[in-house]
Design an enzyme around this catalytic site. Sequence first.
Site, PDB file in Angstrom:
ATOM      1  N   SER A  94       0.876  -1.081  -0.059  1.00  0.00           N
ATOM      2  CA  SER A  94       0.069  -0.072  -0.008  1.00  0.00           C
ATOM      3  C   SER A  94       0.669   1.105  -0.001  1.00  0.00           C
ATOM      4  O   SER A  94       2.016   1.340   0.805  1.00  0.00           O
ATOM      5  CB  SER A  94      -0.973   0.161   1.152  1.00  0.00           C
ATOM      6  OG  SER A  94      -1.794   1.093   1.268  1.00  0.00           O
ATOM      7  N   HIS A  98       2.667  12.047  -1.447  1.00  0.00           N
ATOM      8  CA  HIS A  98       2.299  13.317  -1.223  1.00  0.00           C
ATOM      9  C   HIS A  98       3.466  14.361  -1.746  1.00  0.00           C
ATOM     10  O   HIS A  98       4.378  14.461  -1.157  1.00  0.00           O
ATOM     11  CB  HIS A  98       2.131  13.756   0.212  1.00  0.00           C
ATOM     12  CG  HIS A  98       1.025  13.181   0.833  1.00  0.00           C
ATOM     13  ND1 HIS A  98      -0.365  13.552   0.337  1.00  0.00           N
ATOM     14  CD2 HIS A  98       0.697  12.196   1.639  1.00  0.00           C
ATOM     15  CE1 HIS A  98      -1.414  12.728   1.208  1.00  0.00           C
ATOM     16  NE2 HIS A  98      -0.740  11.965   1.820  1.00  0.00           N
ATOM     17  N   HIS A 108      -2.681   7.515  -4.711  1.00  0.00           N
ATOM     18  CA  HIS A 108      -2.460   6.161  -3.757  1.00  0.00           C
ATOM     19  C   HIS A 108      -2.741   4.854  -4.555  1.00  0.00           C
ATOM     20  O   HIS A 108      -3.604   4.953  -5.456  1.00  0.00           O
ATOM     21  CB  HIS A 108      -3.640   6.322  -2.740  1.00  0.00           C
ATOM     22  CG  HIS A 108      -4.296   5.095  -2.290  1.00  0.00           C
ATOM     23  ND1 HIS A 108      -5.585   4.149  -2.841  1.00  0.00           N
ATOM     24  CD2 HIS A 108      -3.986   4.312  -1.361  1.00  0.00           C
ATOM     25  CE1 HIS A 108      -5.683   3.265  -2.135  1.00  0.00           C
ATOM     26  NE2 HIS A 108      -4.689   2.978  -1.097  1.00  0.00           N
ATOM     27  N   ASN A 110      -2.839   0.192  -4.061  1.00  0.00           N
ATOM     28  CA  ASN A 110      -2.723  -0.960  -3.208  1.00  0.00           C
ATOM     29  C   ASN A 110      -3.119  -2.035  -3.902  1.00  0.00           C
ATOM     30  O   ASN A 110      -4.079  -2.022  -4.845  1.00  0.00           O
ATOM     31  CB  ASN A 110      -3.187  -0.638  -1.831  1.00  0.00           C
ATOM     32  CG  ASN A 110      -4.675  -0.901  -1.821  1.00  0.00           C
ATOM     33  OD1 ASN A 110      -5.375  -2.362  -1.697  1.00  0.00           O
ATOM     34  ND2 ASN A 110      -5.431  -0.037  -1.826  1.00  0.00           N
ATOM     35  N   VAL A 111      -2.295  -3.138  -3.526  1.00  0.00           N
ATOM     36  CA  VAL A 111      -2.734  -4.438  -3.844  1.00  0.00           C
ATOM     37  C   VAL A 111      -2.651  -5.452  -2.752  1.00  0.00           C
ATOM     38  O   VAL A 111      -1.586  -5.386  -2.015  1.00  0.00           O
ATOM     39  CB  VAL A 111      -1.937  -4.955  -5.314  1.00  0.00           C
ATOM     40  CG1 VAL A 111      -2.487  -4.247  -6.512  1.00  0.00           C
ATOM     41  CG2 VAL A 111      -0.476  -4.970  -5.000  1.00  0.00           C
ATOM     42  N   GLY A 261      -2.266  -3.949  13.821  1.00  0.00           N
ATOM     43  CA  GLY A 261      -0.984  -3.831  12.995  1.00  0.00           C
ATOM     44  C   GLY A 261      -0.160  -2.651  13.514  1.00  0.00           C
ATOM     45  O   GLY A 261      -0.694  -1.837  14.551  1.00  0.00           O
TER      46      GLY A 261
END
Length: 306
Positions: A94, A98, A108, A110-111, A261
């Site tokens: 992810s 900026h 942005h 993510n996979v 997390g």
Amino acid sequence: MEKLDIEAVKKYLLGLQDSICSALEEEDGEAHFQEESWDRDEGGGGRTRVMTGGKVFEQAGINFSHVFGPGLPASATAARPELAGRSFQAMGVSLVIHPHNPYVPTSHANVRFFIAEKEGADPVWWFGGGFDLTPYYPFEEDAVHWHQVAKQACDPFGDEVYPKYKNWCDEYFFLKHRNETRGVGGLFFDDLNEEGFEKSFAFMQSVGDHYVSAYRPIVAKRKDTPYGERERDFQLYRRGRYVEFNLVFDRGTLFGLQSGGRTESILMSLPPLVKWRYNWKPEAGTPEAKLYDGFLKARDWLGESA
């Protein structure tokens, strides 16, 4: 039951993190990513890479994680209560970028891959991910390019794939309390498994592999555009919308926090500087107003350009 090659997915994701970091370091020309590896008490861990104070990128974070545990958090089972009580593995890359220059959009991507298992039952697995673009100043050609590359990622998998995941992205990255999209969208997919493991994995790879070619040309075109205090102030104000979405709606943020997390890695998506202003509205006819009037709503970017 078909074979699920989890190690192949992990190898791909680690390589994707490497390749995106290399491309962004090259585009920045000065700064480098700093890496921090971390372990999760409940199982698994990851490696977080962050670039700060670059020539082009004010902050760029690219995170790989592979976590597992005895039960999925509430954010993962809310729509699929049948998964409650299963052990799980989740891995993914992810990133949020900026830039300094307000004329360069935030991006942005993510996979990710999930698998939930229970003794005596077949595993339940799926892929998800996507990428989206959040401009501060509106350039039609940038949005068109972004969507052209998104469509290229989808084309080998069927004509219906791009429209489906483009629309899902528009719906997902929508701030309901503001009645505006987060940006110009891109792709969003989740729960992908109906085509089988190999084809689903191939699609996730295609999305991941197309991110740099979607974003880097826009960065290169806009990064040297002159700007002043007005543009910078507007950029910081609009970054507030990014914070609102990530903390209120984003599934990845909720999953990361609920699953125990690493907080610093989860919140690396937030911008280093941001402003809020009470009931502010752009002056009619300004570039800032053009963003509101024409860009913060779902549009058929490719159809309009044709």
